[in-house]
Scaffold this active site. Sequence first.
Site, PDB file in Angstrom:
ATOM      1  N   HIS A   1     -10.171  -5.070  -3.629  1.00 33.62           N
ATOM      2  CA  HIS A   1      -8.506  -5.309  -3.083  1.00 33.62           C
ATOM      3  C   HIS A   1      -8.670  -5.834  -1.680  1.00 33.62           C
ATOM      4  O   HIS A   1      -9.890  -5.270  -0.905  1.00 33.62           O
ATOM      5  CB  HIS A   1      -7.716  -4.007  -3.129  1.00 33.62           C
ATOM      6  CG  HIS A   1      -8.587  -2.768  -2.601  1.00 33.62           C
ATOM      7  ND1 HIS A   1      -9.440  -2.220  -3.461  1.00 33.62           N
ATOM      8  CD2 HIS A   1      -8.496  -2.173  -1.424  1.00 33.62           C
ATOM      9  CE1 HIS A   1     -10.077  -1.124  -2.816  1.00 33.62           C
ATOM     10  NE2 HIS A   1      -9.237  -1.063  -1.500  1.00 33.62           N
TER      11      HIS A   1
ATOM     12  N   GLU B   1     -12.454   3.346  -1.452  1.00 29.16           N
ATOM     13  CA  GLU B   1     -12.111   4.605  -2.356  1.00 29.16           C
ATOM     14  C   GLU B   1     -11.649   3.971  -3.631  1.00 29.16           C
ATOM     15  O   GLU B   1     -11.723   4.838  -4.557  1.00 29.16           O
ATOM     16  CB  GLU B   1     -10.935   5.226  -1.745  1.00 29.16           C
ATOM     17  CG  GLU B   1     -11.339   6.095  -0.407  1.00 29.16           C
ATOM     18  CD  GLU B   1     -10.366   6.979   0.073  1.00 29.16           C
ATOM     19  OE1 GLU B   1      -9.170   7.063  -0.315  1.00 29.16           O
ATOM     20  OE2 GLU B   1     -10.695   7.946   0.875  1.00 29.16           O
ATOM     21  N   VAL B   2     -10.815   2.606  -3.767  1.00 24.66           N
ATOM     22  CA  VAL B   2     -10.457   2.410  -5.089  1.00 24.66           C
ATOM     23  C   VAL B   2     -11.562   1.588  -5.546  1.00 24.66           C
ATOM     24  O   VAL B   2     -11.596   0.401  -5.067  1.00 24.66           O
ATOM     25  CB  VAL B   2      -9.080   1.814  -5.104  1.00 24.66           C
ATOM     26  CG1 VAL B   2      -8.630   1.455  -6.422  1.00 24.66           C
ATOM     27  CG2 VAL B   2      -8.125   2.888  -4.436  1.00 24.66           C
TER      28      VAL B   2
ATOM     29  N   ASP C   1       0.901  -1.209   0.098  1.00 29.30           N
ATOM     30  CA  ASP C   1      -0.107   0.100   0.171  1.00 29.30           C
ATOM     31  C   ASP C   1       0.920   1.131   0.113  1.00 29.30           C
ATOM     32  O   ASP C   1       1.962   1.300   0.580  1.00 29.30           O
ATOM     33  CB  ASP C   1      -0.848   0.060   1.265  1.00 29.30           C
ATOM     34  CG  ASP C   1      -1.862   1.012   1.022  1.00 29.30           C
ATOM     35  OD1 ASP C   1      -3.326   0.507   0.899  1.00 29.30           O
ATOM     36  OD2 ASP C   1      -1.828   2.076   1.077  1.00 29.30           O
TER      37      ASP C   1
ATOM     38  N   HIS D   1      -6.963  -5.925   2.108  1.00 28.02           N
ATOM     39  CA  HIS D   1      -6.044  -5.330   2.647  1.00 28.02           C
ATOM     40  C   HIS D   1      -5.465  -6.553   3.789  1.00 28.02           C
ATOM     41  O   HIS D   1      -6.082  -6.933   4.235  1.00 28.02           O
ATOM     42  CB  HIS D   1      -6.282  -4.141   3.640  1.00 28.02           C
ATOM     43  CG  HIS D   1      -6.910  -2.880   2.851  1.00 28.02           C
ATOM     44  ND1 HIS D   1      -6.297  -1.827   2.664  1.00 28.02           N
ATOM     45  CD2 HIS D   1      -8.153  -2.604   2.407  1.00 28.02           C
ATOM     46  CE1 HIS D   1      -6.951  -1.000   2.335  1.00 28.02           C
ATOM     47  NE2 HIS D   1      -7.957  -1.416   1.938  1.00 28.02           N
TER      48      HIS D   1
ATOM     49  N   ASN E   1     -13.024  -3.429   2.154  1.00 29.74           N
ATOM     50  CA  ASN E   1     -14.099  -2.453   1.882  1.00 29.74           C
ATOM     51  C   ASN E   1     -14.921  -2.628   0.712  1.00 29.74           C
ATOM     52  O   ASN E   1     -14.488  -2.762  -0.257  1.00 29.74           O
ATOM     53  CB  ASN E   1     -13.432  -0.961   2.055  1.00 29.74           C
ATOM     54  CG  ASN E   1     -12.810  -0.600   3.527  1.00 29.74           C
ATOM     55  OD1 ASN E   1     -13.261  -0.853   4.473  1.00 29.74           O
ATOM     56  ND2 ASN E   1     -11.585  -0.137   3.353  1.00 29.74           N
TER      57      ASN E   1
HETATM   58  P1  5GP Z   1      -9.900   1.454   0.345  1.00 32.28           P
HETATM   59  O1  5GP Z   1     -10.112   2.526   1.056  1.00 32.28           O
HETATM   60  O2  5GP Z   1     -10.292   1.633  -1.128  1.00 32.28           O
HETATM   61  O3  5GP Z   1     -10.171   0.062   0.822  1.00 32.28           O
HETATM   62  O4  5GP Z   1      -8.228   1.280  -0.194  1.00 32.28           O
HETATM   63  C1  5GP Z   1      -7.572   1.951  -1.005  1.00 32.28           C
HETATM   64  C2  5GP Z   1      -6.149   1.693  -0.642  1.00 32.28           C
HETATM   65  O5  5GP Z   1      -5.553   1.840  -1.845  1.00 32.28           O
HETATM   66  C3  5GP Z   1      -5.559   2.870   0.514  1.00 32.28           C
HETATM   67  O6  5GP Z   1      -4.921   2.308   1.529  1.00 32.28           O
HETATM   68  C4  5GP Z   1      -4.769   3.673  -0.403  1.00 32.28           C
HETATM   69  O7  5GP Z   1      -3.551   3.929   0.462  1.00 32.28           O
HETATM   70  C5  5GP Z   1      -3.963   2.708  -1.424  1.00 32.28           C
HETATM   71  N1  5GP Z   1      -3.639   3.207  -2.752  1.00 32.28           N
HETATM   72  C6  5GP Z   1      -4.501   4.332  -3.422  1.00 32.28           C
HETATM   73  N2  5GP Z   1      -3.536   4.562  -4.638  1.00 32.28           N
HETATM   74  C7  5GP Z   1      -2.573   4.007  -4.734  1.00 32.28           C
HETATM   75  C8  5GP Z   1      -1.833   3.813  -5.485  1.00 32.28           C
HETATM   76  O8  5GP Z   1      -1.464   4.395  -6.426  1.00 32.28           O
HETATM   77  N3  5GP Z   1      -0.774   2.727  -5.241  1.00 32.28           N
HETATM   78  C9  5GP Z   1      -0.752   1.640  -4.027  1.00 32.28           C
HETATM   79  N4  5GP Z   1       0.304   0.968  -3.806  1.00 32.28           N
HETATM   80  N5  5GP Z   1      -1.599   2.001  -3.146  1.00 32.28           N
HETATM   81  C10 5GP Z   1      -2.556   2.964  -3.245  1.00 32.28           C
END
Ligand code: 5GP
Length: 125
Positions: A110, A105-106, A39, A112, A97
């Site tokens: 994914h 957010e993405v 991450d 974690h 999530n």
């Molecule tokens: P979410 O909130 O969607 O569950 O988690 C998204 C995760 O993706 C966050 O922990 C954030 O730090 C990580 N993340 C966002 N953009 C990037 C990126 O460009 N590269 C990497 N390696 N992680 C990312």
Amino acid sequence: MPIDATLPYDETNVFARILRGEIPARRVYEDEHALAFHDLNPQAPVHILVIPKGAYVSWDDFSERAPDAEIAGFVRAIGHVARAQGLVAPGYRLLANAGMNSGQEVPHLHIHLFGGCPLGPMLAR
Ligand code: 5GP
């Protein structure tokens, strides 16, 4: 901004771009079905993201649409990464999530993978 996980898959999302090699990531594992990388903003000493190679917005999308082989491959890849990182004996946490209330957010599924220290309560209170 949390995403609406009911929207169609967005091919321009950051993890799709990592999968296509358009932006860099610190990769730790890759096979036919999954990619794992660190991450960008780690929230634990070990914070790895494991993603399926297929285009799935969320756990909901994946669990409904993915073929059994992709589901099995993805689940096994997560277990493999945890073992390879030495996390089984000390313990680790998996988190996915999905949608607005979770803060996803993405918009590419994914998982974690957190470890490397005691991880505290499961949810912030
Ligand atoms: P979410 O909130 O969607 O569950 O988690 C998204 C995760 O993706 C966050 O922990 C954030 O730090 C990580 N993340 C966002 N953009 C990037 C990126 O460009 N590269 C990497 N390696 N992680 C990312």
